[in-house]
Design an enzyme around this catalytic site. Structure first.
Site, PDB file in Angstrom:
ATOM      1  N   GLY A 229       0.820  -1.211   0.000  1.00  0.00           N
ATOM      2  CA  GLY A 229       0.000   0.000   0.000  1.00  0.00           C
ATOM      3  C   GLY A 229       0.849   1.254   0.000  1.00  0.00           C
ATOM      4  O   GLY A 229       1.057   1.880   1.043  1.00  0.00           O
ATOM      5  N   TYR A 230       1.353   1.595  -1.176  1.00  0.00           N
ATOM      6  CA  TYR A 230       2.133   2.830  -1.305  1.00  0.00           C
ATOM      7  C   TYR A 230       1.315   3.894  -2.042  1.00  0.00           C
ATOM      8  O   TYR A 230       1.063   4.966  -1.524  1.00  0.00           O
ATOM      9  CB  TYR A 230       3.438   2.591  -2.084  1.00  0.00           C
ATOM     10  CG  TYR A 230       4.427   1.636  -1.435  1.00  0.00           C
ATOM     11  CD1 TYR A 230       4.283   1.207  -0.120  1.00  0.00           C
ATOM     12  CD2 TYR A 230       5.533   1.176  -2.153  1.00  0.00           C
ATOM     13  CE1 TYR A 230       5.209   0.341   0.460  1.00  0.00           C
ATOM     14  CE2 TYR A 230       6.460   0.317  -1.574  1.00  0.00           C
ATOM     15  CZ  TYR A 230       6.294  -0.107  -0.279  1.00  0.00           C
ATOM     16  OH  TYR A 230       7.210  -0.957   0.280  1.00  0.00           O
ATOM     17  N   SER A 231       0.898   3.579  -3.279  1.00  0.00           N
ATOM     18  CA  SER A 231       0.264   4.594  -4.130  1.00  0.00           C
ATOM     19  C   SER A 231      -1.095   5.027  -3.584  1.00  0.00           C
ATOM     20  O   SER A 231      -1.816   4.241  -2.978  1.00  0.00           O
ATOM     21  CB  SER A 231       0.052   4.047  -5.536  1.00  0.00           C
ATOM     22  OG  SER A 231       1.257   3.551  -6.050  1.00  0.00           O
TER      23      SER A 231
ATOM     24  N   SER B 123      -2.028  -4.102  -5.776  1.00  0.00           N
ATOM     25  CA  SER B 123      -2.096  -5.431  -6.404  1.00  0.00           C
ATOM     26  C   SER B 123      -2.283  -6.499  -5.350  1.00  0.00           C
ATOM     27  O   SER B 123      -1.698  -6.410  -4.259  1.00  0.00           O
ATOM     28  CB  SER B 123      -0.815  -5.730  -7.178  1.00  0.00           C
ATOM     29  OG  SER B 123      -0.630  -4.770  -8.175  1.00  0.00           O
TER      30      SER B 123
ATOM     31  N   GLU C 289      17.664  -3.940  -5.518  1.00  0.00           N
ATOM     32  CA  GLU C 289      17.541  -4.200  -6.945  1.00  0.00           C
ATOM     33  C   GLU C 289      18.406  -5.365  -7.356  1.00  0.00           C
ATOM     34  O   GLU C 289      19.512  -5.510  -6.893  1.00  0.00           O
ATOM     35  CB  GLU C 289      18.016  -2.979  -7.726  1.00  0.00           C
ATOM     36  CG  GLU C 289      17.151  -1.778  -7.565  1.00  0.00           C
ATOM     37  CD  GLU C 289      15.868  -1.890  -8.341  1.00  0.00           C
ATOM     38  OE1 GLU C 289      15.659  -2.960  -8.961  1.00  0.00           O
ATOM     39  OE2 GLU C 289      15.086  -0.932  -8.330  1.00  0.00           O
TER      40      GLU C 289
HETATM   41  C1  LIG Z   1      -0.599  -3.021 -12.858  1.00  0.00           C
HETATM   42  C2  LIG Z   1      -0.226  -2.094 -11.766  1.00  0.00           C
HETATM   43  C3  LIG Z   1       0.025  -2.587 -10.500  1.00  0.00           C
HETATM   44  C4  LIG Z   1       0.352  -1.728  -9.457  1.00  0.00           C
HETATM   45  N1  LIG Z   1       0.534  -2.252  -8.221  1.00  0.00           N
HETATM   46  C5  LIG Z   1       0.766  -1.419  -7.177  1.00  0.00           C
HETATM   47  C6  LIG Z   1       0.863  -1.910  -5.860  1.00  0.00           C
HETATM   48  O1  LIG Z   1       0.755  -3.116  -5.625  1.00  0.00           O
HETATM   49  N2  LIG Z   1       1.061  -1.044  -4.855  1.00  0.00           N
HETATM   50  C7  LIG Z   1       1.182   0.293  -5.060  1.00  0.00           C
HETATM   51  O2  LIG Z   1       1.390   1.027  -4.110  1.00  0.00           O
HETATM   52  N3  LIG Z   1       1.104   0.816  -6.307  1.00  0.00           N
HETATM   53  C8  LIG Z   1       0.871  -0.009  -7.357  1.00  0.00           C
HETATM   54  N4  LIG Z   1       0.762   0.509  -8.642  1.00  0.00           N
HETATM   55  C9  LIG Z   1       0.806   1.947  -8.794  1.00  0.00           C
HETATM   56  C10 LIG Z   1       2.020   2.454  -9.540  1.00  0.00           C
HETATM   57  O3  LIG Z   1       3.146   2.452  -8.720  1.00  0.00           O
HETATM   58  C11 LIG Z   1       1.668   3.861 -10.033  1.00  0.00           C
HETATM   59  O4  LIG Z   1       0.644   3.720 -10.976  1.00  0.00           O
HETATM   60  C12 LIG Z   1       2.826   4.573 -10.669  1.00  0.00           C
HETATM   61  O5  LIG Z   1       3.795   4.902  -9.712  1.00  0.00           O
HETATM   62  C13 LIG Z   1       2.386   5.836 -11.403  1.00  0.00           C
HETATM   63  O6  LIG Z   1       1.565   6.635 -10.595  1.00  0.00           O
HETATM   64  P1  LIG Z   1       0.157   7.201 -11.119  1.00  0.00           P
HETATM   65  O7  LIG Z   1      -0.598   6.035 -11.633  1.00  0.00           O
HETATM   66  O8  LIG Z   1      -0.423   8.006 -10.051  1.00  0.00           O
HETATM   67  O9  LIG Z   1       0.517   8.090 -12.352  1.00  0.00           O
HETATM   68  P2  LIG Z   1       1.074   9.598 -12.287  1.00  0.00           P
HETATM   69  O10 LIG Z   1       2.199   9.681 -11.341  1.00  0.00           O
HETATM   70  O11 LIG Z   1      -0.050  10.520 -12.112  1.00  0.00           O
HETATM   71  O12 LIG Z   1       1.627   9.710 -13.739  1.00  0.00           O
HETATM   72  C14 LIG Z   1       0.820   9.980 -14.888  1.00  0.00           C
HETATM   73  C15 LIG Z   1       1.739  10.243 -16.053  1.00  0.00           C
HETATM   74  O13 LIG Z   1       2.503  11.417 -15.774  1.00  0.00           O
HETATM   75  C16 LIG Z   1       3.864  11.156 -15.901  1.00  0.00           C
HETATM   76  N5  LIG Z   1       4.611  11.910 -14.884  1.00  0.00           N
HETATM   77  C17 LIG Z   1       4.373  11.995 -13.564  1.00  0.00           C
HETATM   78  N6  LIG Z   1       5.307  12.724 -12.967  1.00  0.00           N
HETATM   79  C18 LIG Z   1       6.166  13.112 -13.921  1.00  0.00           C
HETATM   80  C19 LIG Z   1       7.353  13.879 -13.932  1.00  0.00           C
HETATM   81  N7  LIG Z   1       7.876  14.402 -12.824  1.00  0.00           N
HETATM   82  N8  LIG Z   1       7.966  14.062 -15.103  1.00  0.00           N
HETATM   83  C20 LIG Z   1       7.468  13.529 -16.258  1.00  0.00           C
HETATM   84  N9  LIG Z   1       6.365  12.807 -16.301  1.00  0.00           N
HETATM   85  C21 LIG Z   1       5.722  12.594 -15.149  1.00  0.00           C
HETATM   86  C22 LIG Z   1       4.009   9.676 -15.666  1.00  0.00           C
HETATM   87  O14 LIG Z   1       5.169   9.178 -16.312  1.00  0.00           O
HETATM   88  C23 LIG Z   1       2.733   9.129 -16.263  1.00  0.00           C
HETATM   89  O15 LIG Z   1       2.896   8.889 -17.624  1.00  0.00           O
HETATM   90  C24 LIG Z   1       0.426  -0.333  -9.690  1.00  0.00           C
HETATM   91  C25 LIG Z   1       0.204   0.162 -10.963  1.00  0.00           C
HETATM   92  C26 LIG Z   1      -0.127  -0.688 -11.999  1.00  0.00           C
HETATM   93  C27 LIG Z   1      -0.406  -0.115 -13.341  1.00  0.00           C
END
Ligand SMILES: Cc1cc2nc3c(=O)[nH]c(=O)nc-3n(C[C@H](O)[C@H](O)[C@H](O)COP(=O)(O)OP(=O)(O)OC[C@H]3O[C@@H](n4cnc5c(N)ncnc54)[C@H](O)[C@@H]3O)c2cc1C
Lengths: 385, 377
Positions: free
Chosen positions: A121-123, A155, A239
């Site tokens: 639970g991060y995002s 997830s 990593e």
């Molecule tokens: C299949 C899947 C599984 C996941 N599982 C987990 C999970 O188990 N736990 C969890 O915590 N999270 C999970 N996530 C979340 C994932 O970590 C986030 O979706 C990801 O970090 C992007 O955040 P966001 O979706 O809020 O997009 P945003 O951060 O809003 O990004 C939207 C767009 O803007 C761009 N953007 C944002 N900031 C910048 C910047 N500074 N410069 C240039 N471009 C930028 C991004 O590249 C992206 O294209 C999952 C996501 C997916 C798709």
């Protein structure tokens, strides 16, 4: 330069091969009860958590042995080593690194035994790429934290028993990372509400998770209050040299190549068409570049150096390759690509599914733009945006 | 398992870098490139004395008897600052003689190449501009117990400086690998002439070699007539690998220059390197250089080991490099703005180098096709 294994490493490889000869039937012959037996056997061999220290129940294996183990397993299409996916990938390493004795004894054996699933639970709705801005709040009341807020894209949340949770315990620090704390929370706690989200491939593997006055014992805090960023970043930074990811891509490419050679397009195999052929061979070359990049990273690790931001190189490659391979496959399938499943489409629909699954890799682990920022800022030293 | 360089190789890298930083900064490179032969004879002798020129030649003939992996280190550093020299040509000519020459020929030619007192190059290409047997049409006429060559070899590197040419030709008519021969021809012999052309990349000189009734006998033919294709093919592979290694250095040099500029140049109140339109292309360049670097290192290792996958490894490296280099060169100029377009400013030199590398020993199309064929696609 030298790609040979040492005599000890070769002996280990032979041991793994012998084990596989004796215990791993070919994919077609694996019965339903096989998976359970397999997991028991590999646990007995201490191949689950193979690189973890032996005093917590891990295998105490070296980096090189781990690579060998994974390579052999992947070559033979063995099931995973252990079933607690996130527990093994980063929850366990975080606990080993930051947990106290009680936490280690409580959680590590169960992660190794695959007793249950963990989720992450991060995002949050307002905090994705900018994770440190997270708002889900925890207030200390006596021996407990009271959590209120929301997580998203979690997830495995629909099945998981535990969640590793990042919460905000303070907004005072000079940097927004400062007030973040990490809690280990049972999903059955009163006040936790999970609402699955269906993804574009049609499955509901991730979810929204709501926290309404959820009471978490303070002993479930991992690391100190305000140390949550370090605790989780260290885990994300545990990593690897991306060698196992490359093996997945190699296998996928082999399937794609077969599809290209066995599917006719305008009376010739698709692989004989200039533009498709050019794209395929470009993919093949990049996978090999990734493999060799991984071996350079591995060499660095073997010399005792820590991997840094260079692992973003292979993340960017992988993101491009996942997307490109899906697109190539659909182009080869032609109009049959619009059939979702069944006899009427090559592969029975697996390419359609694959080509709808790339966001797991491309978005899930930090988006390409974020990887580019990491390289530009941390390796090239350009100013932060 | 160690996909890295030995301590000895790292020491060599440090020494070469220090030497070139001191003696061949870019303003000096520009001066050296304008000399008659396009490089500094003085530095050449000093590098020869340090053992760098004959790096891959066996000790028995005065060389350092190192593998291609060690040459990769040297060339990467030479590439970084676009150092002009016939190092690649010399290495290829020596490799051809080492592979196909008799003991007597090795004795005769290699010591001079090892100590740098003679300069050699390879004359491979013709008007067909192909890196396969079909591209070689220069047909020798039989002449008693020897042969006579009449024709031209194109785009010969470092020809104006060279004393020796390792020339590829045909001893018998045809298009396949059979019948291809190699001979070492000396400059100054009857019928040998060199036309030096103005070159776009001042640090890489090209010439046409004309052979007008040049006699080849057993003394200078490397191996039996018609048997040289395996050596020629090997030279193409070594050439592709060395040129790619040198391009790793030049790509890193160009990237470093543009990155430094992006940190320094201010617009809209901030260094331009803060804007993603600037920083992301630089990050992508980094990804590409690191990647074809890995491919090039492995290719050199595979050639040294005569590994089964040496040919495909070479082609992957050169294909990737040829595909991305020109774009990197163009971006480098664009990201500098107007100053990048000036003759004075050095970034343009990196674009020209990238374009020189692109077709050298096969372009991306050639090598990708080879990867496809060798990879069973
Ligand atoms: C299949 C899947 C599984 C996941 N599982 C987990 C999970 O188990 N736990 C969890 O915590 N999270 C999970 N996530 C979340 C994932 O970590 C986030 O979706 C990801 O970090 C992007 O955040 P966001 O979706 O809020 O997009 P945003 O951060 O809003 O990004 C939207 C767009 O803007 C761009 N953007 C944002 N900031 C910048 C910047 N500074 N410069 C240039 N471009 C930028 C991004 O590249 C992206 O294209 C999952 C996501 C997916 C798709």
């Amino acid at each position: 330069m030298d790609f040979e294994l040492s005599p000890e490493e070769e002996a280990f490889r032979d041991e793994v091969r012998r084990f596989l000869d004796e215990n791993l039937p070919p994919v077609e012959e694996r019965k339903p009860e096989f998976e359970g037996e397999w997991q028991r056997k590999v646990r007995d061999k201490r191949w689950v958590g193979f690189s973890w220290p032996s005093d917590v129940g891990g295998g105490g294996g070296s980096i090189m042995e781990q690579v060998i183990l994974k390579e052999e397993m992947s070559d033979r299409r063995a099931p995973s080593l252990g079933t607690c996916f996130m527990g093994l990938a980063w929850v366990g390493p975080s606990i080993i690194h930051y947990g106290n004795e009680t936490q280690k004894q409580r959680f590590i054996p169960e992660i190794l035994d695959g007793k249950y699933q963990w989720c992450t639970g991060y995002s949050e709705p307002g905090s994705g790429s900018d994770l440190a801005s997270l708002q889900c709040k925890a207030v200390r009341e006596g021996d407990e934290y009271v959590v209120n807020g929301q997580k998203i894209w979690t997830s495995l949340a629909p099945w998981a028993e535990w969640i590793i949770l990042l919460v905000r315990t303070s907004s005072d620090g000079p940097a927004k990372h400062d007030g973040i704390t990490c809690l280990l929370v049972p999903m059955k706690s009163p006040g936790v509400d999970v609402r699955p989200i269906k993804n574009m491939a049609g499955s509901a593997v991730f979810a929204e998770v709501f926290f309404d006055n959820v009471r978490v014992p303070a002993e479930n805090r991992l690391g100190e209050e305000g140390q949550g960023w370090q605790v989780t970043v260290s885990a994300l930074a545990s990593e690897r040299s991306s060698i196992s990811e490359v093996q997945g891509l190699v296998r996928r490419y082999a399937e794609l190549k077969e599809l290209a050679q066995t599917t006719q397009k305008n009376g010739r195999p698709a692989s004989a068409h200039g533009p498709l052929r050019a794209r395929l061979v470009r993919v093949e070359t990049r996978i090999e570049a990734m493999r060799l990049n991984g071996l350079r990273f591995l060499t660095k690790q073997l010399k005792g150096e820590k991997l840094g931001s260079e692992t973003s190189i292979n993340k960017l490659h992988r993101a491009n390759l996942e997307i490109e391979m899906g697109e190539i496959a659909l182009e080869i399938c032609g109009n049959a690509a619009s059939v979702a499943s069944g006899e009427a489409t090559p592969g029975g629909g697996k390419w359609q599914h694959f080509s709808l699954s790339w966001p797991e890799v491309v978005i899930g682990g930090g988006t390409p733009n974020i990887q580019r920022n990491i390289i530009a800022e941390r390796i090239l030293g350009l100013p932060k945006d | 398992m160690n996909f890295g360089f030995s301590e000895e190789q790292e020491i060599l890298r440090g020494e070469v870098r220090k030497f070139l930083d001191e003696h061949a900064p870019l303003e000096e490179v520009r001066r050296q490139a304008e000399a008659t032969d396009g490089f500094s004879r003085e530095l050449w002798s000093r590098m020869s004395a340090l053992g760098w020129v004959g790096l891959t030649i066996p000790e028995a003939y005065g060389g350092a008897e190192m593998g291609l992996v060690t040459s990769v280190v040297l060339l990467e550093e030479a590439g970084r600052g676009l150092f002009p020299s016939p190092l690649v040509s010399q290495t290829l000519a020596a490799q051809a003689i080492m592979r196909a020459g008799s003991d007597e020929q090795k004795q005769r030619f290699l010591p001079g190449l090892a100590d740098g007192s003679r300069i050699a190059t390879v004359a491979l290409l013709e008007e067909s501009d192909r890196f396969d047997p079909e591209g070689i049409a220069l047909l020798a006429a039989p002449d008693g117990d020897g042969e006579v060559l009449r024709g031209r070899k194109c785009c010969v590197s470092d020809a104006s400086a060279a004393d020796l040419f390792v020339v590829v030709y045909r001893s018998s008519a045809g298009v396949g690998p059979d019948g291809i021969s190699l001979a070492v021809i000396e400059k100054g012999g009857a019928g040998v002439s060199v036309d030096a052309h103005p070159s776009v990349d001042l640090t890489k000189r090209v010439s046409t070699l004309t052979l007008d009734g040049v006699r080849v006998d057993e003394g200078i033919r490397l191996g039996a007539a018609g048997s040289a294709w395996p050596t020629v093919s090997y030279i193409f592979d070594v050439g592709a690998t060395l040129v790619t290694a040198e391009a790793v250095g030049s790509a890193e040099g160009g990237l470093a220059m543009t990155t430094a500029f992006a940190k320094e140049r201010t617009q809209f109140g901030s260094p331009i390197g803060r804007f993603q339109g600037v920083k992301h292309p630089l990050a992508e360049m980094y990804v590409d250089v690191e990647s074809f670097k890995s491919l090039a290192y492995y290719a050199a290792w595979a050639l040294d080991q005569s590994a089964d996958d040496a040919a495909i490894a070479v082609s992957r490296a050169k294909a990737y490099a040829s595909e991305v280099l020109p774009g990197m060169g163009l971006q480098g100029v664009e990201l500098h703005g107007g100053i990048g377009y000036t003759w004075e400013y050095d970034i343009q030199l990196y674009l020209k180098r990238a374009r020189w590398v692109r077709p050298m020993f096969g372009d991306a199309d050639h090598h990708y096709q080879r990867v496809a064929a060798l990879g069973g696609l």
